[in-house]
Design an enzyme around this catalytic site. Structure first.
Site, PDB file in Angstrom:
ATOM      1  N   TYR A  98       8.391  12.794  16.907  1.00  0.00           N
ATOM      2  CA  TYR A  98       8.684  11.479  16.349  1.00  0.00           C
ATOM      3  C   TYR A  98       8.911  10.457  17.462  1.00  0.00           C
ATOM      4  CZ  TYR A  98      11.151   7.830  13.745  1.00  0.00           C
ATOM      5  OH  TYR A  98      11.543   6.634  13.203  1.00  0.00           O
ATOM      6  N   THR A 126      17.627   5.986   3.616  1.00  0.00           N
ATOM      7  CA  THR A 126      16.262   6.124   3.131  1.00  0.00           C
ATOM      8  C   THR A 126      15.954   7.614   3.008  1.00  0.00           C
ATOM      9  OG1 THR A 126      15.245   6.225   5.325  1.00  0.00           O
ATOM     10  CG2 THR A 126      15.620   4.016   4.388  1.00  0.00           C
ATOM     11  N   LYS A 178       6.926   6.881  18.371  1.00  0.00           N
ATOM     12  CA  LYS A 178       7.557   5.563  18.385  1.00  0.00           C
ATOM     13  C   LYS A 178       7.539   4.935  19.769  1.00  0.00           C
ATOM     14  CE  LYS A 178       8.446   5.224  14.026  1.00  0.00           C
ATOM     15  NZ  LYS A 178       7.657   4.275  13.201  1.00  0.00           N
ATOM     16  N   THR A 236       0.822  -1.205   0.000  1.00  0.00           N
ATOM     17  CA  THR A 236       0.000   0.000   0.000  1.00  0.00           C
ATOM     18  C   THR A 236       0.859   1.258   0.000  1.00  0.00           C
ATOM     19  OG1 THR A 236      -0.221   0.493   2.387  1.00  0.00           O
ATOM     20  CG2 THR A 236      -1.572  -1.302   1.491  1.00  0.00           C
ATOM     21  N   ASN A 286       4.641  -0.246   8.358  1.00  0.00           N
ATOM     22  CA  ASN A 286       5.813   0.562   8.038  1.00  0.00           C
ATOM     23  C   ASN A 286       5.472   2.019   7.751  1.00  0.00           C
ATOM     24  OD1 ASN A 286       8.687   0.957   6.928  1.00  0.00           O
ATOM     25  ND2 ASN A 286       7.391   1.484   5.169  1.00  0.00           N
ATOM     26  N   ASP A 294      -4.505   5.479   2.778  1.00  0.00           N
ATOM     27  CA  ASP A 294      -4.086   6.438   3.789  1.00  0.00           C
ATOM     28  C   ASP A 294      -4.382   5.780   5.131  1.00  0.00           C
ATOM     29  OD1 ASP A 294      -3.810   8.435   5.669  1.00  0.00           O
ATOM     30  OD2 ASP A 294      -5.052   9.905   4.623  1.00  0.00           O
ATOM     31  N   SER A 347       9.558   0.349  14.136  1.00  0.00           N
ATOM     32  CA  SER A 347       9.818   1.426  15.079  1.00  0.00           C
ATOM     33  C   SER A 347      11.161   2.057  14.719  1.00  0.00           C
ATOM     34  CB  SER A 347       9.797   0.880  16.514  1.00  0.00           C
ATOM     35  OG  SER A 347      10.047   1.905  17.451  1.00  0.00           O
TER      36      SER A 347
END
Length: 272
Positions: free
Chosen positions: A147, A182, A151, A35, A82, A55, A133
């Site tokens: 953030y 990334t 987490k 997705t 993810n 979403d 995580s």
């Protein structure tokens, strides 16, 4: 290829870890419902792929997409939460909307998916939930308060979930990556309006990161395949060569501080 192909459901598969996780599963012959907010971003993944627009902050959409994936794949074996992003900003700089948005995606998005897939996993008597995580779910650093809040919440929910669903044959693994190559800090990130008072803090953080060699997401994907194939997967697993050292430092400081304040803790208990 595994003897019996697994059916995967991977959120946030347009880039980074999600794309590499989906790619690795597809390349070995597994089936993947992947997705992304825009399903067109999943172009280029080859194999038994079911691309789906989603979403994760939309609870009803999550239920509908999970149902479609279950129907078309014949049930799910591995579910990877993810989808998420990093928000950069000092706590003083955060708006309430920015913090809520961070939690909506990183926490409530994972909650929506987990709750949607659990009835099917329970019925099948097996399954594996992988919660992506970060070492930022273990410790907290400057300029990432929102953030880290997301987490840490995800880790707490996931640890409770692991205890609750073990009796149904369902495993939960919390993946805690360190620094990887990334787009996490790039175009997918969001940032608060900066206050100049915190500019030195940001410069110091950038200097620390500049000397670190990022990990390879494709290597992380191969490690994840080993985890989901294990008959006894871990609840927590660190990804990246630097992550274990960072975590040992974090816990070492905590243990030392708790030891230093141990007598205060006993006095706070009151009379025996």
């Amino acid at each position: 290829m595994t003897e019996t192909p697994k059916n995967w459901f991977v959120t946030g598969a347009s880039r980074g870890f999600g794309r590499e996780f989906a790619r690795a599963a597809l390349e070995r012959g597994d089936r993947v419902a992947a997705t992304a907010r825009d399903a067109a971003a999943l172009h280029g993944l080859a194999g038994e792929l079911l691309p789906l627009a989603l979403d994760v902050t939309d609870r009803e959409a999550v239920r509908a997409v999970v149902h479609e994936a279950e129907s078309r794949l014949g049930g799910l074996d591995v579910v990877v939460n993810n989808a998420g992003y990093g928000h950069f900003g000092a706590v003083e700089e955060l708006t309430e909307t920015e913090l809520r948005d961070q939690l909506e995606t990183n926490v409530f998005g994972a909650l929506h998916v987990s709750q949607a897939v659990l009835p099917g996993l329970r019925q099948r008597g097996r399954g594996h939930l992988v919660q992506v995580s970060s070492i930022g779910g273990i410790g907290a650093f400057a300029n990432l308060g929102a953030y880290h809040a997301s987490k840490w919440a995800l880790e707490a929910l996931s640890e409770s979930l692991a205890v609750e669903v073990a009796r149904f044959g369902i495993h939960v693994t919390i993946v805690e990556p360190g620094g990887y190559d990334t787009d996490w800090a790039g175009s997918s990130a969001r940032r608060s309006t900066p206050l100049s008072a915190y500019d030195p803090m940001r410069a110091e953080a950038a200097a620390r990161r500049s000397g670190q060699a990022p990990g390879d997401p494709a290597a992380a994907a191969q490690a994840l395949l080993e985890i989901v194939d294990s008959p006894a997967p871990p609840l927590r697993v660190l990804f990246g060569a630097q992550a274990p050292g960072i975590v040992r430092t974090i816990y070492g400081r905590r243990l030392a501080e708790w030891d230093r304040t141990g007598e205060l803790a006993r006095r706070a208990h009151g009379p025996h």
